[in-house]
Enzyme design. Structure first.
Site, PDB file in Angstrom:
ATOM      1  N   ASP A   1     -54.162 -48.137   9.677  1.00  0.00           N
ATOM      2  CA  ASP A   1     -53.722 -49.505   9.383  1.00  0.00           C
ATOM      3  C   ASP A   1     -54.921 -50.423   9.142  1.00  0.00           C
ATOM      4  O   ASP A   1     -55.831 -50.503   9.968  1.00  0.00           O
ATOM      5  CB  ASP A   1     -52.886 -50.060  10.535  1.00  0.00           C
ATOM      6  CG  ASP A   1     -51.558 -49.341  10.681  1.00  0.00           C
ATOM      7  OD1 ASP A   1     -50.565 -50.003  11.015  1.00  0.00           O
ATOM      8  OD2 ASP A   1     -51.504 -48.116  10.468  1.00  0.00           O
TER       9      ASP A   1
ATOM     10  N   ASP B   1     -59.270 -44.373  10.721  1.00  0.00           N
ATOM     11  CA  ASP B   1     -58.142 -45.185  11.171  1.00  0.00           C
ATOM     12  C   ASP B   1     -57.213 -45.369   9.965  1.00  0.00           C
ATOM     13  O   ASP B   1     -57.630 -45.166   8.821  1.00  0.00           O
ATOM     14  CB  ASP B   1     -58.687 -46.528  11.664  1.00  0.00           C
ATOM     15  CG  ASP B   1     -57.600 -47.542  11.929  1.00  0.00           C
ATOM     16  OD1 ASP B   1     -56.650 -47.212  12.656  1.00  0.00           O
ATOM     17  OD2 ASP B   1     -57.697 -48.667  11.397  1.00  0.00           O
TER      18      ASP B   1
END
Length: 235
Positions: free
Chosen positions: A31, A29
């Protein structure tokens, strides 16, 4: 049961972890995992709409809003009309890598793993992060911009329009197939509820400074310090 380890590491009970040489792919991922910010929150903050958007982001990350697609559309709609130059400001002024992100990615690449960046964030930022960290595969959302301003929508891509939890899982599986490895030979690293599908599909799930729901389900949780600590478990 969990086993507490030094340096903020938690390893849940289970079979012995395989060595790093077992793994062929690692999916991340972006953020709050590889970078220290939630890009959509920073766009909103610079546009004077921060509190509205951050409240929806937090509820989605905690799993209280279970439909990521809905939460993203709601947040984007608030940003309709925001000048696209705000994106440049977020990149220049706000985006920083989390501790250990560069070190972990470099070590995994040196060990021969392929790297995947799969994000519910935006291509404007994933292009930069992917180039900095040497990612081999990338999937994220493309903001629609018209007349120099955000429209509050994302564009359709060949795989779909919104990279949600299910898309993250499908991307991990597709990348495994593309390089000829099994999902058991993959690592998935994330922090939010929409990372759980890909973390569940991977051979090793890693939660980084994650929401409680994610920490509880991951095999490895890094609750303090940097991402590079994963390397201490994979020799």
């Amino acid at each position: 049961m969990t086993a507490s380890l030094p340096d903020g590491l938690v390893l849940r009970d289970g079979p012995a972890l395989p060595p790093l040489s077992h793994f062929k792919l690692a999916a991340f991922d972006m953020d709050s995992t590889l970078i220290s910010i939630e890009c959509i929150d920073e766009i909103a903050a610079l546009a004077g709409k921060g509190e509205e958007v951050a409240a929806i982001t937090e509820a989605a990350m905690r799993g209280e809003i279970t439909d990521f697609r809905d939460s993203l559309r709601r947040r984007l709609a608030i940003l309709a009309g925001v000048p696209a130059t705000v994106l440049d400001r977020v990149l220049a002024e706000r985006l920083t890598f989390n501790p250990g992100a560069r070190e972990l990615c470099a070590a995994l690449k040196a060990a021969g793993l392929k790297l995947v960046l799969v994000s519910g964030g935006f291509t404007f930022f994933t292009r930069f992060v992917a180039a900095e960290l040497g990612m081999d595969f990338v999937r994220s959302n493309e903001l629609e911009i018209e007349g120099g301003a955000l429209t509050g929508r994302v564009l359709m891509q060949d795989w779909g329009d919104i990279c949600d939890g299910e898309q993250k899982r499908l991307m991990l599986l597709a990348c495994c197939e593309a390089i000829g490895c099994t999902p058991d030979q993959s690592i998935a690293v994330g922090d939010g509820a929409n990372d759980l599908p890909m973390m569940g599909a991977a051979g090793l799930s890693v939660a980084y400074h994650a929401k409680p729901k994610v920490r509880e389900q991951a095999r490895v949780a890094i609750n303090e310090g940097g991402l590079e600590q994963l390397l201490t478990l994979l020799r």
